[in-house]
Design an enzyme around this catalytic site. Structure first.
Site, mmCIF file in Angstrom:
data_model
loop_
_atom_site.group_PDB
_atom_site.id
_atom_site.type_symbol
_atom_site.label_atom_id
_atom_site.label_comp_id
_atom_site.label_asym_id
_atom_site.label_seq_id
_atom_site.Cartn_x
_atom_site.Cartn_y
_atom_site.Cartn_z
ATOM 1 N N LYS A 38 -13.500 -0.728 -0.638
ATOM 2 C CA LYS A 38 -12.653 -1.634 0.278
ATOM 3 C C LYS A 38 -13.066 -2.298 0.825
ATOM 4 O O LYS A 38 -12.016 -3.447 1.043
ATOM 5 C CB LYS A 38 -12.859 -0.307 1.635
ATOM 6 N N ASP A 85 -8.003 2.151 3.386
ATOM 7 C CA ASP A 85 -8.512 2.533 4.265
ATOM 8 C C ASP A 85 -7.770 3.964 4.465
ATOM 9 O O ASP A 85 -6.855 4.337 3.849
ATOM 10 C CB ASP A 85 -8.343 2.077 5.253
#
Ligand code: SF4
Length: 212
Positions: free
Chosen positions: A121, A139
């Site tokens: 991420k 996310d």
């Protein structure tokens, strides 16, 4: 509608809804985004943006932070939670930037992934925001929303969601699309309350509209 067409339609509508959506972590140098993204785990971006002000007032560059005592970093970043492990990662990360990359953040996904505390991420966020490269940032908002919308079906594991979205989202749209999902997830397709489907710009094409 195919998932590919659905993705393009959603991207277009969210663009109109949130034309200026960008990263909600404040930074003016790539290494600061690296620090902030580590601090943002289980913490709000708003709190991170406040805490880093103290950190950078005392340690204004990569070299200073690489030389800092881990305990002092921990004391400053404690309000973000998980202070011990975050401070340890930030310290190790800055040391690597200093010693191996001349104080710069590498513009290579695999090199970013090898840095302490940097997962897919974070590496994607940096590739997209700092280097303007294709990126999919999975996310919590992204994962919740793309499942509700029907872009993926019951996939919760971040890497699997990322891989599914790479097949649906044009590479140049990925980074901004994910930022817009964060805005939409905070304002409309909320996690803790019933999503506001009645006022959502996607409610005629979203799989979950009105269901939850
Ligand atoms: S229609 Fe409802 S479930 Fe679908 S994206 Fe909008 S708020 Fe979320």
């Amino acid at each position: 509608m195919t998932k590919e067409k659905l993705a393009l339609e959603i991207i277009g509508r969210l663009k109109k809804e949130y034309p200026d959506a960008g990263c909600t972590l404040d930074y003016d140098h790539a290494w600061k985004l690296l620090v902030s993204v580590r601090l943002a785990a289980q913490c709000t971006d708003a709190r991170v943006n406040v805490v880093v002000e103290d950190l950078y007032a005392k340690y204004p560059d990569v070299d200073a932070l690489a030389e800092a005592d881990v305990e002092d970093i921990e004391r400053i970043v404690k309000p973000c939670g998980l202070g011990h492990s975050k401070a340890r990662d930030i310290s190790a990360c800055m040391k690597i930037l200093k010693e191996q990359y001349g104080g710069k953040v590498p513009d290579d996904f695999d090199a970013l992934l090898k840095l302490p505390g940097v997962g897919r991420k974070s590496a994607n966020l940096i590739m997209g925001d700092v280097f303007g490269k294709p990126a999919i940032v999975t996310d919590t908002h992204c994962i919740r929303l793309v499942n509700r919308m029907g872009l993926v079906d019951g996939i919760k594991e971040p890497k699997k969601v990322e891989m599914a979205l790479w097949k649906l989202v044009p590479p140049e749209e990925g980074s901004d699309f994910c930022h817009r999902l964060v805005f939409h997830g905070r304002d409309v397709c909320t996690a803790r309350t019933k999503p506001h489907c009645e006022s959502c710009c996607l409610n005629d094409i979203c799989k979950k509209a009105g269901v939850e």
